[in-house]
Scaffold this motif. Structure first.
Motif, PDB file in Angstrom:
ATOM      1  N   ARG A  74      41.477  37.279  54.159  1.00  0.00           N
ATOM      2  CA  ARG A  74      41.559  38.590  53.528  1.00  0.00           C
ATOM      3  C   ARG A  74      42.293  39.511  54.496  1.00  0.00           C
ATOM      4  O   ARG A  74      42.117  39.408  55.707  1.00  0.00           O
ATOM      5  CB  ARG A  74      40.166  39.129  53.207  1.00  0.00           C
TER       6      ARG A  74
ATOM      7  N   GLN B 174      43.781  42.869  39.687  1.00  0.00           N
ATOM      8  CA  GLN B 174      43.846  41.980  40.845  1.00  0.00           C
ATOM      9  C   GLN B 174      44.643  40.724  40.516  1.00  0.00           C
ATOM     10  O   GLN B 174      45.455  40.262  41.326  1.00  0.00           O
ATOM     11  CB  GLN B 174      42.445  41.603  41.307  1.00  0.00           C
TER      12      GLN B 174
ATOM     13  N   ARG C 138      48.472  39.677  42.243  1.00  0.00           N
ATOM     14  CA  ARG C 138      48.677  38.339  42.810  1.00  0.00           C
ATOM     15  C   ARG C 138      49.923  37.697  42.201  1.00  0.00           C
ATOM     16  O   ARG C 138      50.742  37.087  42.909  1.00  0.00           O
ATOM     17  CB  ARG C 138      47.451  37.469  42.554  1.00  0.00           C
TER      18      ARG C 138
ATOM     19  N   THR D 180      41.292  35.424  38.470  1.00  0.00           N
ATOM     20  CA  THR D 180      40.854  36.814  38.349  1.00  0.00           C
ATOM     21  C   THR D 180      39.620  37.093  39.191  1.00  0.00           C
ATOM     22  O   THR D 180      39.111  38.213  39.183  1.00  0.00           O
ATOM     23  CB  THR D 180      40.520  37.142  36.875  1.00  0.00           C
TER      24      THR D 180
ATOM     25  N   PRO E 190      41.962  34.702  45.386  1.00  0.00           N
ATOM     26  CA  PRO E 190      43.042  34.080  44.618  1.00  0.00           C
ATOM     27  C   PRO E 190      43.110  32.580  44.843  1.00  0.00           C
ATOM     28  O   PRO E 190      42.618  32.058  45.843  1.00  0.00           O
ATOM     29  CB  PRO E 190      44.299  34.770  45.149  1.00  0.00           C
TER      30      PRO E 190
ATOM     31  N   ARG F 191      47.100  36.045  49.157  1.00  0.00           N
ATOM     32  CA  ARG F 191      45.877  36.685  49.642  1.00  0.00           C
ATOM     33  C   ARG F 191      45.777  38.093  49.082  1.00  0.00           C
ATOM     34  O   ARG F 191      46.785  38.777  48.903  1.00  0.00           O
ATOM     35  CB  ARG F 191      45.864  36.744  51.182  1.00  0.00           C
ATOM     36  N   ASP F 192      44.550  38.539  48.829  1.00  0.00           N
ATOM     37  CA  ASP F 192      44.317  39.920  48.450  1.00  0.00           C
ATOM     38  C   ASP F 192      44.449  40.813  49.679  1.00  0.00           C
ATOM     39  O   ASP F 192      44.183  40.380  50.807  1.00  0.00           O
ATOM     40  CB  ASP F 192      42.924  40.087  47.852  1.00  0.00           C
TER      41      ASP F 192
ATOM     42  N   ALA G 272      44.704  47.932  43.618  1.00  0.00           N
ATOM     43  CA  ALA G 272      44.590  46.520  43.987  1.00  0.00           C
ATOM     44  C   ALA G 272      45.919  46.097  44.587  1.00  0.00           C
ATOM     45  O   ALA G 272      46.982  46.657  44.258  1.00  0.00           O
ATOM     46  CB  ALA G 272      44.264  45.656  42.769  1.00  0.00           C
TER      47      ALA G 272
ATOM     48  N   ALA H  58      48.096  42.545  46.709  1.00  0.00           N
ATOM     49  CA  ALA H  58      48.115  41.154  47.149  1.00  0.00           C
ATOM     50  C   ALA H  58      49.449  40.883  47.847  1.00  0.00           C
ATOM     51  O   ALA H  58      50.434  41.593  47.645  1.00  0.00           O
ATOM     52  CB  ALA H  58      47.924  40.210  45.973  1.00  0.00           C
TER      53      ALA H  58
END
Length: 272
Positions: free
Chosen positions: A34, A214, A218, A241, A245, A255-256, A264, A266
């Motif tokens: 993360r 999110q 991604r 979701t 991810p 990665r978020d 949000a 990524a």
């Protein structure tokens, strides 16, 4: 915090290596599980136009450098200085925005990109020779922006009051979005992979906007890194979701990114 870069405020950095209990650095994965980006303050970057000396170039630090700029935290002087480093095309695009908020976000985004690239490439921000790859759809000269320096790839995204810039030694994509409305979720579900649409349908209504957004960032990050953008159908790739991810293909990591509430983000990167 990268040395010699006054534009980065103290805080966790996406490219700091993990440290073992003994104090010895552990081998870094392709991307951390993360990400939490450092904060980029344009007032700390030397964006003073032709009067600025070119900085000494430096190598990229690790597999990813990730920067977050908050548009609302740039004062009038920083915004005026930021506008001086844009090229003619960027200035024309900035003038075309009808609302000051959108114009400021565009100027901050492109000045931030030029600022961080100038530190790595050792060039004045306003002198960076940004180019375009051929469009993945029609082959025209309006594909993703690039620099012709081997081993330096970048991606830029801005939404609302946030800007994200990613630098990496391999193809990279980043996306940030304000949380989608419930109506936007309903109208855009066809852009999801069938398994993602099923996941979303099983959530309570109040949880769908955040989960959809999110999943969307991604996808956007991955498609930017591929170089196709939305020319490639976003429904083809499953990234999930849920809380984390799913990497969409061998050799790719998504990665978020930790960003302020209401957004949000990524990042996607190809393994070198």
């Amino acid at each position: 915090m990268p040395e010699g870069h006054p534009g980065l405020l103290p805080g966790p950095s996406a490219h700091d290596p993990p440290v073992a209990p003994s104090g010895a650095p552990e081998p870094s994965p392709v991307l951390p599980e993360r990400l939490c980006p450092a904060v980029l303050d344009l007032s700390g970057l030397d964006l003073s136009g032709v009067r600025a000396r070119a900085p000494v170039p430096r190598a990229l630090r690790g597999p990813l450098e990730l920067y977050l700029a908050r548009v609302g935290e740039q004062d009038g002087a920083a915004l005026r200085q930021a506008g001086t480093v844009l090229d003619a095309e960027e200035r024309a695009r900035a003038r075309a925005f009808r609302h000051d908020r959108d114009r400021d976000a565009y100027v901050v985004a492109h000045a931030a990109l030029r600022g961080v690239l100038s530190v790595v490439l050792g060039m004045r921000a306003e002198a960076l020779p940004l180019a375009r790859e051929p469009c993945a759809g029609c082959g025209g000269p309006h594909g993703r922006p690039v620099v012709r320096t081997p081993g330096v790839h970048f991606s830029l995204s801005h939404s609302g009051g946030l800007v994200l810039v990613a630098l990496a030694p391999a193809p990279v994509g980043v996306d940030v979005e304000e949380l989608a409305t419930a109506q936007a979720v309903l109208s855009a579900q066809s852009a999801l992979h069938p398994a993602e649409a099923d996941e979303l349908a099983r959530l309570p209504g109040y949880g769908r906007p955040a989960a959809f957004t999110q999943a969307w960032v991604r996808k956007e990050a991955y498609l930017k890194a591929l170089g196709t953008g939305l020319v490639r159908d976003p429904a083809l790739d499953y990234l999930g979701t849920g809380p984390a991810p799913t990497d969409p293909a061998p050799g790719w990591a998504v990665r978020d990114v930790v960003v302020p509430a209401g957004y949000a983000a990524a990042v996607a990167r190809r393994a070198p």
